[in-house]
Scaffold this active site. Structure first.
Site, PDB file in Angstrom:
ATOM      1  N   LYS A 102      29.949  24.741 100.941  1.00 55.17           N
ATOM      2  CA  LYS A 102      28.813  25.029 100.046  1.00 55.17           C
ATOM      3  C   LYS A 102      28.891  26.401  99.367  1.00 55.17           C
ATOM      4  O   LYS A 102      28.357  26.570  98.275  1.00 55.17           O
ATOM      5  CB  LYS A 102      27.488  24.886 100.804  1.00 55.17           C
ATOM      6  N   GLY A 151      15.375  29.538 112.926  1.00 56.45           N
ATOM      7  CA  GLY A 151      16.773  29.342 112.560  1.00 56.45           C
ATOM      8  C   GLY A 151      17.185  30.203 111.386  1.00 56.45           C
ATOM      9  O   GLY A 151      16.340  30.627 110.579  1.00 56.45           O
ATOM     10  N   LEU A 166      24.975   9.694 105.072  1.00 57.52           N
ATOM     11  CA  LEU A 166      24.106   8.611 104.602  1.00 57.52           C
ATOM     12  C   LEU A 166      24.007   8.624 103.072  1.00 57.52           C
ATOM     13  O   LEU A 166      23.407   7.747 102.469  1.00 57.52           O
ATOM     14  CB  LEU A 166      22.704   8.760 105.207  1.00 57.52           C
ATOM     15  N   LEU A 186      13.471  19.963 110.215  1.00 57.52           N
ATOM     16  CA  LEU A 186      14.482  19.555 109.226  1.00 57.52           C
ATOM     17  C   LEU A 186      15.386  18.450 109.775  1.00 57.52           C
ATOM     18  O   LEU A 186      16.113  17.810 109.034  1.00 57.52           O
ATOM     19  CB  LEU A 186      15.328  20.755 108.778  1.00 57.52           C
ATOM     20  N   GLY A 241      20.626  29.424 110.035  1.00 59.77           N
ATOM     21  CA  GLY A 241      21.856  28.767 109.579  1.00 59.77           C
ATOM     22  C   GLY A 241      21.665  28.282 108.148  1.00 59.77           C
ATOM     23  O   GLY A 241      20.702  28.672 107.466  1.00 59.77           O
TER      24      GLY A 241
END
Ligand code: ATR
Length: 291
Positions: A72, A132, A22, A228, A134
Protein backbone atom coordinates in the site's frame (compact mmCIF):
# COMPACT_ATOMS: atom_id res chain seq x y z
CA UNK A 1 -20.91 -14.53 -14.47
CA UNK A 2 -21.29 -12.57 -17.72
CA UNK A 3 -19.52 -13.75 -20.85
CA UNK A 4 -15.91 -12.68 -21.19
CA UNK A 5 -15.23 -11.41 -24.70
CA UNK A 6 -12.88 -9.11 -26.60
CA UNK A 7 -14.25 -6.03 -24.86
CA UNK A 8 -14.09 -7.21 -21.25
CA UNK A 9 -12.35 -4.67 -19.01
CA UNK A 10 -10.06 -6.15 -16.35
CA UNK A 11 -9.22 -5.01 -12.83
CA UNK A 12 -7.26 -6.90 -10.23
CA UNK A 13 -5.99 -7.00 -6.71
CA UNK A 14 -2.23 -6.85 -6.26
CA UNK A 15 -0.92 -8.10 -2.97
CA UNK A 16 0.75 -11.01 -1.27
CA UNK A 17 -1.01 -13.17 -0.23
CA UNK A 18 -4.22 -12.73 -2.22
CA UNK A 19 -5.84 -16.19 -2.01
CA UNK A 20 -8.27 -15.36 0.80
CA UNK A 21 -9.63 -12.12 -0.60
CA UNK A 22 -13.38 -11.52 -0.84
CA UNK A 23 -12.89 -8.65 -3.32
CA UNK A 24 -13.40 -10.74 -6.51
CA UNK A 25 -16.76 -11.89 -5.17
CA UNK A 26 -17.82 -8.29 -4.47
CA UNK A 27 -16.64 -6.78 -7.76
CA UNK A 28 -17.78 -9.60 -10.01
CA UNK A 29 -21.22 -9.56 -8.36
CA UNK A 30 -21.44 -5.80 -8.92
CA UNK A 31 -20.45 -6.24 -12.58
CA UNK A 32 -23.06 -8.97 -13.08
CA UNK A 33 -25.83 -7.01 -11.33
CA UNK A 34 -25.04 -3.77 -13.15
CA UNK A 35 -24.52 -5.47 -16.53
CA UNK A 36 -20.94 -4.23 -16.93
CA UNK A 37 -18.52 -6.14 -19.15
CA UNK A 38 -15.93 -6.16 -16.38
CA UNK A 39 -13.97 -8.79 -14.51
CA UNK A 40 -11.87 -8.66 -11.32
CA UNK A 41 -9.08 -11.12 -10.57
CA UNK A 42 -6.47 -11.70 -7.84
CA UNK A 43 -2.92 -10.89 -8.97
CA UNK A 44 -0.15 -12.02 -6.66
CA UNK A 45 2.74 -9.56 -6.63
CA UNK A 46 5.79 -10.23 -4.48
CA UNK A 47 7.80 -7.60 -2.63
CA UNK A 48 10.31 -5.96 -4.93
CA UNK A 49 8.05 -6.45 -7.99
CA UNK A 50 5.75 -3.50 -7.46
CA UNK A 51 7.22 -1.22 -10.13
CA UNK A 52 7.05 -4.01 -12.72
CA UNK A 53 3.48 -4.79 -11.68
CA UNK A 54 2.30 -1.18 -12.06
CA UNK A 55 4.07 -0.71 -15.39
CA UNK A 56 2.73 -4.07 -16.57
CA UNK A 57 -0.80 -3.21 -15.54
CA UNK A 58 -0.60 0.03 -17.50
CA UNK A 59 0.90 -1.71 -20.54
CA UNK A 60 -1.88 -4.30 -20.38
CA UNK A 61 -4.53 -1.55 -20.23
CA UNK A 62 -5.93 -2.78 -16.94
CA UNK A 63 -8.90 -0.63 -15.99
CA UNK A 64 -7.52 -0.31 -12.48
CA UNK A 65 -6.05 -2.13 -9.53
CA UNK A 66 -6.65 -2.62 -5.87
CA UNK A 67 -3.53 -2.77 -3.75
CA UNK A 68 -3.27 -4.65 -0.50
CA UNK A 69 -0.69 -5.75 2.05
CA UNK A 70 2.31 -5.36 1.78
CA UNK A 71 2.27 -2.86 -1.11
CA UNK A 72 0.00 0.00 0.00
CA UNK A 73 2.90 2.41 0.53
CA UNK A 74 5.46 0.80 -1.79
CA UNK A 75 3.22 1.45 -4.80
CA UNK A 76 3.22 5.24 -4.39
CA UNK A 77 6.51 6.08 -6.19
CA UNK A 78 5.18 4.39 -9.35
CA UNK A 79 2.01 6.46 -9.65
CA UNK A 80 1.54 9.54 -11.85
CA UNK A 81 -0.92 11.33 -9.59
CA UNK A 82 -2.15 11.08 -6.02
CA UNK A 83 -5.50 11.90 -4.51
CA UNK A 84 -4.94 14.52 -1.80
CA UNK A 85 -6.15 12.32 1.06
CA UNK A 86 -4.28 9.23 -0.07
CA UNK A 87 -1.16 11.40 -0.19
CA UNK A 88 -1.72 12.59 3.38
CA UNK A 89 -2.23 9.02 4.59
CA UNK A 90 0.77 7.74 2.62
CA UNK A 91 -1.16 4.58 1.66
CA UNK A 92 -2.99 3.68 -1.52
CA UNK A 93 -5.41 0.81 -2.09
CA UNK A 94 -6.91 1.79 -5.46
CA UNK A 95 -5.30 2.74 -8.77
CA UNK A 96 -7.40 4.55 -11.36
CA UNK A 97 -6.13 5.37 -14.87
CA UNK A 98 -5.20 9.01 -15.39
CA UNK A 99 -3.33 10.75 -18.23
CA UNK A 100 -0.29 8.55 -18.64
CA UNK A 101 -0.39 6.16 -15.73
CA UNK A 102 -2.40 5.55 -12.59
CA UNK A 103 -3.69 7.87 -9.89
CA UNK A 104 -3.68 6.55 -6.32
CA UNK A 105 -6.68 6.69 -4.00
CA UNK A 106 -7.38 5.38 -0.53
CA UNK A 107 -10.87 3.91 -0.50
CA UNK A 108 -10.15 2.16 2.81
CA UNK A 109 -10.63 5.56 4.35
CA UNK A 110 -13.62 6.66 2.28
CA UNK A 111 -15.08 3.16 2.80
CA UNK A 112 -14.91 3.51 6.58
CA UNK A 113 -16.49 6.95 6.27
CA UNK A 114 -19.40 5.66 4.18
CA UNK A 115 -19.84 2.60 6.38
CA UNK A 116 -19.98 4.78 9.50
CA UNK A 117 -22.37 7.26 7.87
CA UNK A 118 -24.65 4.39 6.88
CA UNK A 119 -24.83 3.47 10.59
CA UNK A 120 -25.60 7.10 11.51
CA UNK A 121 -22.16 7.57 13.10
CA UNK A 122 -20.75 11.09 12.77
CA UNK A 123 -17.15 11.94 13.55
CA UNK A 124 -17.38 15.73 13.40
CA UNK A 125 -17.05 17.12 16.92
CA UNK A 126 -16.77 13.61 18.45
CA UNK A 127 -14.18 12.37 20.89
CA UNK A 128 -13.06 8.95 19.70
CA UNK A 129 -11.14 6.12 21.37
CA UNK A 130 -9.12 4.31 18.71
CA UNK A 131 -7.42 1.00 19.49
CA UNK A 132 -4.41 0.14 17.34
CA UNK A 133 -1.85 1.89 15.20
CA UNK A 134 -1.40 -0.55 12.29
CA UNK A 135 -2.52 0.03 8.71
CA UNK A 136 -6.26 -0.17 9.40
CA UNK A 137 -6.18 2.01 12.52
CA UNK A 138 -4.02 4.61 10.76
CA UNK A 139 -6.72 5.07 8.11
CA UNK A 140 -9.25 5.67 10.91
CA UNK A 141 -6.94 8.19 12.63
CA UNK A 142 -6.67 10.15 9.37
CA UNK A 143 -10.39 9.89 8.79
CA UNK A 144 -11.14 11.25 12.27
CA UNK A 145 -8.82 14.24 11.78
CA UNK A 146 -10.16 14.83 8.27
CA UNK A 147 -13.78 14.64 9.44
CA UNK A 148 -13.27 17.15 12.23
CA UNK A 149 -13.26 14.86 15.28
CA UNK A 150 -12.60 16.94 18.39
CA UNK A 151 -10.07 14.52 19.84
CA UNK A 152 -8.83 10.95 19.32
CA UNK A 153 -7.30 8.92 22.12
CA UNK A 154 -5.06 6.55 20.17
CA UNK A 155 -4.26 3.51 22.31
CA UNK A 156 -1.70 0.97 21.18
CA UNK A 157 0.30 -1.85 22.75
CA UNK A 158 3.51 -0.33 21.35
CA UNK A 159 3.37 3.27 22.52
CA UNK A 160 6.05 4.45 20.04
CA UNK A 161 3.85 3.36 17.13
CA UNK A 162 0.90 5.30 18.56
CA UNK A 163 3.18 8.32 18.96
CA UNK A 164 4.41 8.05 15.36
CA UNK A 165 0.90 7.80 13.96
CA UNK A 166 -0.32 10.64 16.16
CA UNK A 167 2.45 13.00 15.11
CA UNK A 168 2.00 12.11 11.44
CA UNK A 169 -1.73 12.81 11.53
CA UNK A 170 -1.39 15.93 13.66
CA UNK A 171 1.25 17.26 11.29
CA UNK A 172 -0.83 16.45 8.20
CA UNK A 173 -3.84 18.36 9.50
CA UNK A 174 -2.00 21.06 11.44
CA UNK A 175 -3.78 20.45 14.75
CA UNK A 176 -3.11 18.37 17.84
CA UNK A 177 -6.23 16.22 17.79
CA UNK A 178 -4.63 12.76 18.17
CA UNK A 179 -3.38 11.88 21.63
CA UNK A 180 -1.18 8.75 21.83
CA UNK A 181 -1.50 6.46 24.85
CA UNK A 182 -0.50 2.94 25.86
CA UNK A 183 -3.34 0.39 26.05
CA UNK A 184 -3.75 1.02 29.78
CA UNK A 185 -4.27 4.72 28.96
CA UNK A 186 -8.07 4.27 28.90
CA UNK A 187 -7.99 4.74 32.67
CA UNK A 188 -6.92 8.35 32.10
CA UNK A 189 -9.73 9.15 29.68
CA UNK A 190 -12.30 11.37 31.43
CA UNK A 191 -15.55 9.65 32.43
CA UNK A 192 -18.18 9.86 29.72
CA UNK A 193 -19.51 7.85 26.77
CA UNK A 194 -17.43 7.65 23.60
CA UNK A 195 -17.32 6.14 20.14
CA UNK A 196 -14.61 3.45 20.22
CA UNK A 197 -13.05 1.97 17.10
CA UNK A 198 -11.29 -1.39 17.46
CA UNK A 199 -8.51 -1.34 14.86
CA UNK A 200 -6.12 -4.03 16.16
CA UNK A 201 -5.94 -7.58 14.85
CA UNK A 202 -6.86 -9.02 18.26
CA UNK A 203 -10.03 -11.13 18.11
CA UNK A 204 -9.58 -12.01 14.46
CA UNK A 205 -10.59 -15.54 13.42
CA UNK A 206 -9.62 -18.09 14.78
CA UNK A 207 -8.82 -16.23 18.06
CA UNK A 208 -12.44 -15.28 18.55
CA UNK A 209 -12.34 -15.24 22.36
CA UNK A 210 -9.63 -12.57 22.54
CA UNK A 211 -10.05 -8.85 22.95
CA UNK A 212 -7.41 -6.19 23.26
CA UNK A 213 -8.81 -4.73 26.50
CA UNK A 214 -10.84 -6.95 28.83
CA UNK A 215 -11.54 -4.54 31.72
CA UNK A 216 -15.25 -3.73 32.27
CA UNK A 217 -14.30 -0.16 33.20
CA UNK A 218 -13.19 0.39 29.59
CA UNK A 219 -16.49 -0.81 28.13
CA UNK A 220 -18.42 1.44 30.52
CA UNK A 221 -17.01 4.38 28.52
CA UNK A 222 -18.41 3.25 25.15
CA UNK A 223 -21.70 4.30 23.58
CA UNK A 224 -20.82 2.78 20.19
CA UNK A 225 -18.14 0.18 19.50
CA UNK A 226 -17.00 -0.18 15.92
CA UNK A 227 -14.81 -3.20 15.26
CA UNK A 228 -12.91 -3.16 11.96
CA UNK A 229 -12.88 -6.98 12.07
CA UNK A 230 -15.64 -8.78 10.13
CA UNK A 231 -14.48 -12.36 10.67
CA UNK A 232 -15.88 -13.37 13.11
CA UNK A 233 -19.01 -11.38 12.36
CA UNK A 234 -19.59 -10.82 16.08
CA UNK A 235 -16.33 -10.23 17.95
CA UNK A 236 -15.59 -10.47 21.66
CA UNK A 237 -15.09 -6.67 21.63
CA UNK A 238 -18.58 -6.21 20.18
CA UNK A 239 -20.13 -8.59 22.71
CA UNK A 240 -18.50 -6.70 25.60
CA UNK A 241 -19.68 -3.36 24.21
CA UNK A 242 -23.26 -4.66 24.06
CA UNK A 243 -23.01 -6.22 27.52
CA UNK A 244 -22.32 -2.71 28.86
CA UNK A 245 -25.27 -1.14 27.08
CA UNK A 246 -23.47 0.09 23.96
CA UNK A 247 -24.21 -0.41 20.29
CA UNK A 248 -21.79 -2.54 18.28
CA UNK A 249 -20.90 -2.72 14.57
CA UNK A 250 -18.43 -4.91 12.69
CA UNK A 251 -16.16 -4.18 9.72
CA UNK A 252 -18.25 -5.85 7.02
CA UNK A 253 -19.77 -2.60 5.71
CA UNK A 254 -16.33 -1.06 5.62
CA UNK A 255 -15.06 -3.92 3.45
CA UNK A 256 -18.03 -3.55 1.13
CA UNK A 257 -17.86 0.24 0.85
CA UNK A 258 -14.13 0.37 0.15
CA UNK A 259 -14.81 -2.00 -2.77
CA UNK A 260 -17.86 -0.04 -3.89
CA UNK A 261 -15.96 3.24 -3.96
CA UNK A 262 -13.19 1.61 -6.04
CA UNK A 263 -15.78 0.12 -8.39
CA UNK A 264 -17.40 3.54 -8.77
CA UNK A 265 -14.05 5.16 -9.59
CA UNK A 266 -13.27 2.53 -12.25
CA UNK A 267 -16.70 2.46 -13.84
CA UNK A 268 -17.96 6.03 -13.43
CA UNK A 269 -21.16 4.91 -11.69
CA UNK A 270 -22.82 5.49 -8.33
CA UNK A 271 -23.91 2.38 -6.47
CA UNK A 272 -27.12 2.49 -4.51
CA UNK A 273 -27.59 1.40 -0.91
CA UNK A 274 -29.85 -1.52 -1.93
CA UNK A 275 -27.00 -2.97 -4.01
CA UNK A 276 -24.55 -2.52 -1.11
CA UNK A 277 -26.99 -4.39 1.13
CA UNK A 278 -27.32 -7.16 -1.41
CA UNK A 279 -23.53 -7.56 -1.47
CA UNK A 280 -23.46 -7.77 2.34
CA UNK A 281 -26.08 -10.57 2.22
CA UNK A 282 -24.00 -12.46 -0.36
CA UNK A 283 -20.83 -12.10 1.74
CA UNK A 284 -22.65 -13.31 4.84
CA UNK A 285 -23.83 -16.38 2.92
CA UNK A 286 -20.30 -16.99 1.67
CA UNK A 287 -19.04 -16.79 5.26
CA UNK A 288 -21.81 -19.05 6.52
CA UNK A 289 -23.44 -16.38 8.71
CA UNK A 290 -27.18 -16.60 9.30
CA UNK A 291 -29.48 -13.68 9.94
P1 ATR B 1 -3.27 -4.03 10.16
O1 ATR B 1 -2.64 -3.50 8.91
O2 ATR B 1 -4.30 -5.09 9.93
O3 ATR B 1 -3.74 -2.96 11.06
P2 ATR B 1 -0.78 -4.39 11.60
O4 ATR B 1 -0.17 -3.24 10.89
O5 ATR B 1 0.03 -5.63 11.80
O6 ATR B 1 -2.10 -4.88 10.90
O7 ATR B 1 -1.30 -3.87 13.02
C1 ATR B 1 -1.84 -4.71 13.97
C2 ATR B 1 -2.34 -3.88 15.16
O8 ATR B 1 -2.83 -4.77 16.16
C3 ATR B 1 -1.25 -3.06 15.84
O9 ATR B 1 -1.83 -1.93 16.42
C4 ATR B 1 -0.76 -4.05 16.91
O10 ATR B 1 -0.13 -3.44 18.01
P3 ATR B 1 1.48 -3.16 17.97
O11 ATR B 1 1.66 -1.91 17.16
O12 ATR B 1 1.85 -3.01 19.39
O13 ATR B 1 2.09 -4.38 17.33
C5 ATR B 1 -2.06 -4.63 17.36
N1 ATR B 1 -1.88 -5.94 17.98
C6 ATR B 1 -1.61 -7.11 17.37
N2 ATR B 1 -1.54 -8.11 18.27
C7 ATR B 1 -1.77 -7.56 19.49
C8 ATR B 1 -1.86 -8.06 20.83
N3 ATR B 1 -1.70 -9.36 21.09
N4 ATR B 1 -2.15 -7.19 21.83
C9 ATR B 1 -2.33 -5.88 21.56
N5 ATR B 1 -2.27 -5.34 20.33
C10 ATR B 1 -1.99 -6.16 19.31
Amino acid sequence: MHTIDGRTRVCGLMGDPVEHTLSPLIHNTLARDLGHNFVYVPLQVERGQVEEAVRGAWALHLQGMNVTVPHKSAVIPWLKEMDELAEKIGAVNTLVPCRDGYKGYNTDMTGIKRAMESEGIRLCGETVILLGAGGAARAVAFLCAFSGAERVYLLNRTLERAQETASEVNRAFGRDCIMPLPLSGYEKIPDGKYLAVQGTSVGLHPHTEETVIADDAFYEKIHTGYDLIYKPYDTKFMRLVRAHGGRACNGMKMLVYQAIHAYELWNGVEIETAEAEKIIRILKEEMGING
